[in-house]
Design a protein around this motif. Structure first.
Motif, PDB file in Angstrom:
ATOM      1  N   UNK A 159       0.815  -1.221   0.000  1.00  0.00           N
ATOM      2  CA  UNK A 159       0.000   0.000   0.000  1.00  0.00           C
ATOM      3  C   UNK A 159       0.841   1.260   0.000  1.00  0.00           C
ATOM      4  N   UNK A 160       1.861   1.281   0.809  1.00  0.00           N
ATOM      5  CA  UNK A 160       2.745   2.444   0.877  1.00  0.00           C
ATOM      6  C   UNK A 160       3.509   2.622  -0.425  1.00  0.00           C
ATOM      7  N   UNK A 161       4.106   1.554  -0.911  1.00  0.00           N
ATOM      8  CA  UNK A 161       4.916   1.645  -2.127  1.00  0.00           C
ATOM      9  C   UNK A 161       4.068   2.079  -3.316  1.00  0.00           C
ATOM     10  N   UNK A 162       2.893   1.495  -3.451  1.00  0.00           N
ATOM     11  CA  UNK A 162       2.054   1.833  -4.598  1.00  0.00           C
ATOM     12  C   UNK A 162       1.581   3.283  -4.511  1.00  0.00           C
ATOM     13  N   UNK A 163       1.180   3.709  -3.328  1.00  0.00           N
ATOM     14  CA  UNK A 163       0.719   5.091  -3.167  1.00  0.00           C
ATOM     15  C   UNK A 163       1.836   6.088  -3.456  1.00  0.00           C
ATOM     16  N   UNK A 164       3.035   5.810  -3.004  1.00  0.00           N
ATOM     17  CA  UNK A 164       4.169   6.694  -3.263  1.00  0.00           C
ATOM     18  C   UNK A 164       4.500   6.699  -4.750  1.00  0.00           C
ATOM     19  N   UNK A 165       4.522   5.533  -5.372  1.00  0.00           N
ATOM     20  CA  UNK A 165       4.825   5.414  -6.805  1.00  0.00           C
ATOM     21  C   UNK A 165       3.822   6.198  -7.638  1.00  0.00           C
TER      22      UNK A 165
END
Length: 103
Positions: A56-62
Motif C-alpha cells: 500500500x505504501x509503495x504503490x501510493x508513493x509510486x
C-alpha cells in the motif's frame, strides 16, 4: 535501497507517460519504444522495491510521485494550466507521499 528503487520507478513513470504522449498513438516509433521500455523498467524497479516495502505504501508513493511528475512536465513543457488550485492539489499529493515515507 528500496526507497531509491521506488524513486527510480516513479521517475520512469514520468518518462513513459511523457514518451507515450509524444508517440502520437504509437505512430512514432522512437517515443513509443522509449515509453514502453521505461514502463517495463519502472515495473521491474517497483517489483524490486516491494521486496522490502509494504504494498500500500509503495504503490501510493509510486503513483503519487509519478502523477505529480507527469503534471509538472505538463505544466513546464506542454503549457498546461498552473492554476493555484491545481498547484495546491499537487502539493497535497506530495505532502501525502512525504507523510507515508515518514510514518
Amino acid at each position: 535501497m528500496a526507497w531509491l528503487l521506488l524513486l527510480g520507478a516513479a521517475v520512469l513513470e514520468v518518462v513513459w507517460a511523457a514518451a507515450l504522449e509524444r508517440s502520437a498513438g504509437f505512430s512514432r516509433p522512437w517515443p513509443s519504444v522509449v515509453g514502453i521500455t521505461a514502463a517495463v523498467a519502472g515495473f521491474v524497479l517497483l517489483t524490486m522495491a516491494l521486496r522490502d516495502l509494504p504494498l500500500g505504501t509503495a504503490y501510493a508513493v509510486w503513483v503519487g510521485l509519478g502523477a505529480t511528475g507527469v503534471a509538472a512536465v505538463g505544466i513546464l513543457a506542454l503549457g498546461e494550466s498552473a492554476a493555484p488550485a491545481r498547484l495546491l492539489c499537487l502539493a497535497l499529493i506530495v505532502a501525502g507521499v512525504v507523510g507515508l515515507k515518514l510514518l
